[in-house]
Design a protein around this motif. Structure first.
Motif, mmCIF file in Angstrom:
data_model
loop_
_atom_site.group_PDB
_atom_site.id
_atom_site.type_symbol
_atom_site.label_atom_id
_atom_site.label_comp_id
_atom_site.label_asym_id
_atom_site.label_seq_id
_atom_site.Cartn_x
_atom_site.Cartn_y
_atom_site.Cartn_z
ATOM 1 N N ALA A 275 0.829 -1.202 0.000
ATOM 2 C CA ALA A 275 0.000 0.000 0.000
ATOM 3 C C ALA A 275 0.867 1.257 0.000
ATOM 4 O O ALA A 275 0.573 2.244 -0.698
ATOM 5 N N ASP A 276 1.935 1.198 0.741
ATOM 6 C CA ASP A 276 2.844 2.341 0.810
ATOM 7 C C ASP A 276 3.441 2.652 -0.559
ATOM 8 O O ASP A 276 3.483 3.805 -0.988
ATOM 9 N N TYR B 199 0.523 3.926 -2.998
ATOM 10 C CA TYR B 199 0.065 5.262 -2.614
ATOM 11 C C TYR B 199 1.162 6.290 -2.903
ATOM 12 O O TYR B 199 0.915 7.337 -3.517
ATOM 13 N N GLY B 200 2.376 5.984 -2.482
ATOM 14 C CA GLY B 200 3.483 6.906 -2.715
ATOM 15 C C GLY B 200 3.714 7.170 -4.196
ATOM 16 O O GLY B 200 3.916 8.310 -4.606
ATOM 17 N N ARG C 51 3.275 10.828 -5.960
ATOM 18 C CA ARG C 51 4.432 11.381 -6.650
ATOM 19 C C ARG C 51 4.093 11.727 -8.104
ATOM 20 O O ARG C 51 4.638 12.667 -8.667
ATOM 21 N N THR D 43 -5.556 7.191 -2.725
ATOM 22 C CA THR D 43 -6.137 6.162 -1.864
ATOM 23 C C THR D 43 -7.240 5.400 -2.593
ATOM 24 O O THR D 43 -7.278 4.168 -2.589
#
Lengths: 218, 218
Positions: A117-118, A121-122, A126, A135
């Motif tokens: 997820a990180d 999402y990141g 970006r 999300t």
DNA sequence: TCCCCTAAACTAGCGGTGTAAGTTTTCATT
DNA sequence: AATGAAAACTTACACCGCTAGTTTAGGGGA
């Protein structure tokens, strides 16, 4: 048998064997006693290494999730990264279909799920997506992948066409689905993923900016 | 107690009570004895009306699926019909989230599932989609809806933000997800569905024909 | 080196599970 | 009126996850 000179069990060996049993016989066939037997040990010995059976299943789910590749978000534009991720995600799940019901249901608190997820999402943030949108996009893709791995659509159909013809006129050829199960499921996934990404790209140009700003930061 | 003057159980009463118990306490809490107790009866009596526990769950799943509305395919253009169907499908599942893991997994051989597939497939073919494409589209939407109803994305996150900040830099605000669980899940569904339909509409004009031919036959 | 605590296996057992088998009595059909 | 099916029951089996208590090997401190 007292404490052995070298431990018979390790967490890794338990998880590995549990996954093999689940792959071979299904989630319902995994009991602590059967798992222990496969490890050459009595049932309760597992509780020296895991607190509950669910903890074992969580660890299994985590290793499956850990096989998902999110590296695309570091190097490719966001649509390509999403596509690569979704396919990798699907491959990881369909490689172990019997664990998917457990995995898809449980909390996403396991390390591998959080790391995934990180990364997603990141990567989306970006690329310029607003956080709330990022999300939603990650969740929507997850829904689609999990759903596709969970229940084969084609598998539900049966070989005998007469069963359908009577009551469901349009499904007269549905029995053919059973023959081409894998290709139907993969085709549906490919079509749906392309449509999703197409729609997201349109939304991107409409609300975020031009295609240029979607390049990776490097 | 011998055979009672009027039967204590009916299939409908069993299914109804089973669904209520599942809604209240979860799928795992439904046992034949507890279900029977809720019906004022001993465990094995259920087997006079259903062959196995799975048969009971199948019947429960069928009533849930039966609440899905596919009437749009008879009156609206295919994109609107798909949208209505997907939302109705999602509402039917999220109204009984605890049964979804069972429902999404099992075969689609149950009558209500077949009737739904029939309506969707028929509607898409009538709109001009080639049969193979119609199958894929129905399956893709099913994946998305089932996945969205299965595991709440937001529910997986926990309130304590410190848990995330350390290892997952981009998730620093993920704890807020837990607060807005329902709106996140619905927003993700809405976004994904719109993107899917947008992509499918583009595919339609590219491969099938103009927008005009998408009108319902009537 | 001796001691002791912890680790990692064991056995025994509890309450719960799905379901099979057989019993009893009522109802519906012949 | 006789009969057979239906629908409840009781009993029982094998299995389940897990707890408790036991035994002994291994490692760290005096």
């Amino acid at each position: 048998m007292p404490r052995p000179r070298r431990p018979l069990l390790t967490r890794d060996r338990i998880v590995e064997t549990a996954l093999a049993l689940i792959d071979a016989d299904g989630l319902g066939a995994l009991s602590t006693r059967r798992l222990a037997a496969a490890l050459g040990v009595q049932g309760p010995s597992l509780y020296n290494h895991f607190a509950t059976k669910d903890d074992i299943l969580d660890a299994v789910a985590d290793t499956v999730t850990g096989a998902v590749d999110t590296s695309g978000f570091a190097s490719r534009d966001w649509t390509a990264a999403l596509r690569d991720w979704a396919w990798s995600y699907r491959r990881a799940l369909t490689a172990h279909p019997n664990i998917v019901p457990y995995l898809a249901q449980g909390p996403g608190r396991r390390p591998a799920a959080l790391a995934m997820a990180d990364a997603v999402y990141g990567g989306l943030v970006r690329a310029g997506w607003p956080p709330a949108r990022a999300t939603h996009i990650g969740a929507a893709l997850r829904y689609f992948v999990a759903g596709s791995a969970l229940g084969s659509f084609a598998r539900g159909f049966v070989e005998d066409p007469e069963l359908y013809a009577a009551h469901y006129p349009h499904l007269r050829q549905a029995h053919r689905l059973a023959e081409h199960q894998q290709s139907v499921d993969e085709g549906a996934f490919a079509l749906g993923l392309d449509a999703l990404l197409h729609g997201l790209a349109a939304e991107y140009t409409r609300t975020v900016g031009t295609v240029e700003s979607a390049r990776p930061k490097g």
